[in-house]
Design a protein around this motif. Sequence first.
Motif, mmCIF file in Angstrom:
data_model
loop_
_atom_site.group_PDB
_atom_site.id
_atom_site.type_symbol
_atom_site.label_atom_id
_atom_site.label_comp_id
_atom_site.label_asym_id
_atom_site.label_seq_id
_atom_site.Cartn_x
_atom_site.Cartn_y
_atom_site.Cartn_z
ATOM 1 N N SER A 154 0.978 -1.353 0.063
ATOM 2 C CA SER A 154 0.012 -0.057 -0.017
ATOM 3 C C SER A 154 0.823 1.378 0.003
ATOM 4 O O SER A 154 2.057 1.272 0.203
ATOM 5 N N ASP A 156 -15.352 -5.590 2.972
ATOM 6 C CA ASP A 156 -16.033 -5.820 1.672
ATOM 7 C C ASP A 156 -16.704 -7.348 2.265
ATOM 8 O O ASP A 156 -17.982 -7.326 1.679
ATOM 9 N N ASP A 185 -10.778 1.812 8.274
ATOM 10 C CA ASP A 185 -10.384 2.637 7.472
ATOM 11 C C ASP A 185 -9.282 3.569 7.983
ATOM 12 O O ASP A 185 -9.520 4.899 7.904
ATOM 13 N N HIS A 235 -9.971 -3.236 3.588
ATOM 14 C CA HIS A 235 -11.055 -3.117 3.023
ATOM 15 C C HIS A 235 -11.528 -4.554 2.257
ATOM 16 O O HIS A 235 -12.530 -4.617 2.081
ATOM 17 N N ASP A 249 -6.178 -2.481 -6.397
ATOM 18 C CA ASP A 249 -7.461 -1.952 -5.898
ATOM 19 C C ASP A 249 -7.291 -0.321 -5.739
ATOM 20 O O ASP A 249 -6.375 0.164 -5.314
ATOM 21 N N THR A 250 -8.503 0.147 -6.261
ATOM 22 C CA THR A 250 -8.427 1.689 -6.371
ATOM 23 C C THR A 250 -8.649 2.362 -5.007
ATOM 24 O O THR A 250 -8.198 3.594 -4.957
ATOM 25 N N ARG A 251 -8.596 1.608 -4.124
ATOM 26 C CA ARG A 251 -8.384 2.341 -2.596
ATOM 27 C C ARG A 251 -6.946 2.305 -2.266
ATOM 28 O O ARG A 251 -6.689 2.775 -1.129
ATOM 29 N N GLY A 252 -6.191 1.884 -2.997
ATOM 30 C CA GLY A 252 -4.532 2.161 -2.719
ATOM 31 C C GLY A 252 -3.846 1.061 -2.308
ATOM 32 O O GLY A 252 -3.167 1.133 -1.424
ATOM 33 N N PRO A 311 -5.224 0.618 4.193
ATOM 34 C CA PRO A 311 -6.176 0.340 3.118
ATOM 35 C C PRO A 311 -6.582 -0.847 2.833
ATOM 36 O O PRO A 311 -7.720 -1.482 2.484
#
Length: 234
Positions: free
Chosen positions: A25, A165, A102, A161, A56-59, A158
């Motif tokens: 990350s 999910d 988060d 997630h 993953d677009t969340r980093g 991150p």
Amino acid sequence: MHLDLSELSHLAPIFRELFKGFHISRRDAELYAQLSNCQDQYRGLFKAMGFELVCDTRGFYYFVPEQAAAQVNKTAQRLSLFTFILVEHLADQGRDPLAVLDGGSLGREELPSLLDKYRDLFLQAEVQTQEELEEKVMRRMTQLGFASEENGVYRFLPPMHRFLDVCLAVQQDRDLAASVHSHLPLPTPELADPDAGLEHTADPLDLAPFEGEDETEEQALARAIAAERQEIDV
């Protein structure tokens, strides 16, 4: 695909971390920047090795095998169960689970009460003492890049997630899933019984899909590079 290995200056450490199940990350600044800048090259090379590089677009980045038929992984089950427990525990305290998981933190001093409150569930994960909770759950979270630990404080990163999910997915009401901080308890999963015939899973959340294979990380990397060079020469 033309691959210039000189551009992949962090290839060895990136592959080593991903191979062992670690999630890279933004906290891993150099490796993350290299992956972001050369994402297509790395994806192509790892594809030749039989691994899928997921961004993953969340980093964060991680590996899943192209043919996901890994054995049910005890670590993934423990971490999933712990996430469910923690979400419910935080909600009971009036704390927002999303805010904590988060980028928030959990103190080591909170572990004993958490263990006592959910002792029956932790027994499913073969966790009976605080030492086992720290060793089998918290330490593995830090080793795999889901959390960091400093001075007895666990800060969630991150990649958490992935487990959040799963928590959201098991709820029947998607609107309720979007506001998981409500006081309604989440359904808690039971760990799979290894004697019940569940030997494989296609779940990409398996955190150690590469352990126990005959080929070492060095051999896999050398084989893929040799194959890529041969393709370029042709």
